[in-house]
Design an enzyme around this catalytic site. Structure first.
Site, mmCIF file in Angstrom:
data_model
loop_
_atom_site.group_PDB
_atom_site.id
_atom_site.type_symbol
_atom_site.label_atom_id
_atom_site.label_comp_id
_atom_site.label_asym_id
_atom_site.label_seq_id
_atom_site.Cartn_x
_atom_site.Cartn_y
_atom_site.Cartn_z
ATOM 1 N N GLU A 65 0.833 -1.215 0.000
ATOM 2 C CA GLU A 65 0.000 0.000 0.000
ATOM 3 C C GLU A 65 0.864 1.261 0.000
ATOM 4 O OE1 GLU A 65 -3.208 -0.021 -0.497
ATOM 5 O OE2 GLU A 65 -3.212 -2.200 -0.494
ATOM 6 N N HIS B 37 2.037 2.113 -3.435
ATOM 7 C CA HIS B 37 1.104 2.906 -4.246
ATOM 8 C C HIS B 37 1.290 4.380 -3.974
ATOM 9 C CE1 HIS B 37 -1.130 -0.190 -6.182
ATOM 10 N NE2 HIS B 37 -1.587 -0.719 -5.072
ATOM 11 N N GLU C 130 -0.301 -2.313 -9.750
ATOM 12 C CA GLU C 130 -0.239 -3.402 -8.766
ATOM 13 C C GLU C 130 1.110 -4.109 -8.814
ATOM 14 O OE1 GLU C 130 -2.266 -3.691 -6.371
ATOM 15 O OE2 GLU C 130 -3.581 -2.190 -7.247
ATOM 16 N N ASP D 272 3.781 -4.275 -5.806
ATOM 17 C CA ASP D 272 4.294 -5.562 -5.334
ATOM 18 C C ASP D 272 5.827 -5.547 -5.325
ATOM 19 O OD1 ASP D 272 1.879 -6.737 -4.834
ATOM 20 O OD2 ASP D 272 1.789 -7.916 -6.678
HETATM 21 ZN ZN ZN Z 1 -2.532 -2.570 -4.683
#
Ligand code: ZN
Length: 419
Positions: free
Chosen positions: A280, A283, A361, A365
């Site tokens: 998170e 992001h 994403e 990661d």
């Molecule tokens: Zn995510």
């Protein structure tokens, strides 16, 4: 454009969208059932067969329900537009209120109420039949009703002033009204980024500061390593509605906070929680959130400009089964028609948004793998997929249209490859 041409285009896009969505849904169901018999090899040691089959059955049940709602919503859409429902509603309300702002607001309110009533049985079924059948529902009927009442009240308190300002601009601000409306809309979005976590979300859930000392210091350590300042770590009582687990971020600037669902904390170990949080934070640090907001502002400017044009075109109204009434104000009708017609014309573009969000994403990661341990994120993902009964074997095309996240197997493949 003639209104007949527009009607034909509208029906054409609606039919194509319905066919594509049914085709995707049935592909998805077939694909999931075809892989129901065995856990995919790379998960064979991590996920038991019964969990894999539960995920398959849950996915099939949800996809079937979504196809039924799709048909009902399409029928309601045609009823509102080409079959004259909105026109009838508008005239009936006009006879009660006369012309002016009250008529405009009444039309929007009636439209929202009818749409809400149409959704209600499906919401009820989803929560108390489907989710309950798979053991996910933790909600009581009382909570369901109180949520509905609160949602309606919040919608009125927050939405009414906004819609009043926008309707006033449409009526009085001249041909550039859409630009002023965009400024108001963007300001409103920013305000909600602050108000939602601090004022609105607490109406529905309890947020308590994270108590666990060792977890706290582990997380604070991570935040320091990646250079992230936050106003607080909170635990949310998500378990009062659902057994699904999650973690999210909210707010911006100094009001940023990190929220963990209690269900997530109960299920994951400290290292796994750290890895999920690192994703998170990724992001945030990789500016995905700012980019998403910038794209949202750009898109809404384009859409409002389009609405600014459509609002003055008679074919836009008559093509959708409504009397234009361009000489009096018919702004609420323009808004409703726009909201109804837009998704029909844009659904086929949805893979484009999925592509960007998947790219983000993977980047998040990779960020988590760099700052924590890829193995911890993998084991957290496996647990979350199992707990949420997300299928490990989605149909790739269905996934490209609907999933903001890449399929688990691909994510995990990337993570283990990036070590
Ligand atoms: Zn995510």
């Amino acid at each position: 454009m003639s209104s007949l041409v527009f009607s034909v285009l509208f029906v054409g896009f609606l039919v194509v969208t319905l066919i594509v969505r049914f085709w995707l849904g049935s592909r998805h169901i077939r694909h999931v059932l075809a892989h129901r018999g065995a856990v995919p090899a790379e998960f064979a040691e991590k996920i038991p067969l019964y969990a894999h089959q539960k995920a398959a059955d849950y996915t099939v049940a949800r996809t079937k329900l979504s196809l039924v709602t799709l048909l009902v919503n399409a029928a309601v859409l045609v009823g509102f537009t080409l079959l004259g429902g909105l026109q009838w509603l508008s005239v009936a309300l006009f006879n009660l209120t006369g012309p002016g702002m009250l008529h405009q607001l009444a039309l929007l309110a009636a439209f929202a109420a009818i749409s809400g009533l149409v959704d209600l049985p499906f919401d009820y079924y989803r929560q108390f039949v489907l989710e309950a059948r798979f053991g996910f529902n933790k909600m009581t009927l009382g909570l369901f009703i109180s949520d509905m009442v609160k949602n309606t009240l919040v919608g009125i308190i927050v939405g009414l002033p906004l819609i009043w300002v926008i309707l006033s601009l449409m009526d009085k601000a001249g041909s550039l009204w859409w630009f002023y409306a965009w400024l108001v809309w963007s300001g409103f979005q920013l305000l909600m980024l602050v108000l939602y976590p601090t004022v609105i979300a607490p109406l529905f859930n309890k947020f308590t500061p994270l108590q666990d000392e060792s977890l706290r210091s582990r997380i604070e350590n991570l935040m320091q390593r990646v250079g992230f300042a936050s106003k607080g770590l909170f635990v949310m009582d998500g378990s009062k509605r659902s057994a699904h687990g999650n973690a999210y971020f909210s707010g911006f600037g100094a009001a940023k906070r990190i929220v963990f669902f209690d269900t997530l904390l109960a299920r994951l170990g400290p290292q796994e929680i750290e890895a999920v949080l690192a994703h998170e934070l990724g992001h945030f640090k990789l500016k995905h959130i700012i980019k998403r907001i910038a794209v949202m502002f750009g898109v809404s400017l384009g859409l409002l400009a389009l609405l600014g044009y459509l609002k003055t075109q008679a074919w836009f109204y008559t093509g959708l089964g409504v009397d234009p009434m361009l000489l009096t104000s018919n702004d609420a009708m323009a808004l409703v028609l726009f909201m109804l017609a837009l998704p029909v014309f844009t659904f086929l573009l949805s893979p484009l948004t999925s592509i960007t969000s998947r790219k983000h994403e993977f980047e998040a990661d990779a960020f988590a793998a760099k700052h924590t341990n890829a193995q911890d994120l993998v084991s957290a993902l496996v647990k979350l997929y199992e707990d949420n009964a997300s299928t490990l074997t989605p149909d790739p095309l269905h996934s490209a249209f609907y999933d903001s996240h890449p399929p688990a197997s691909i994510r995990i493949h990337h993570l283990l490859g990036s070590r």
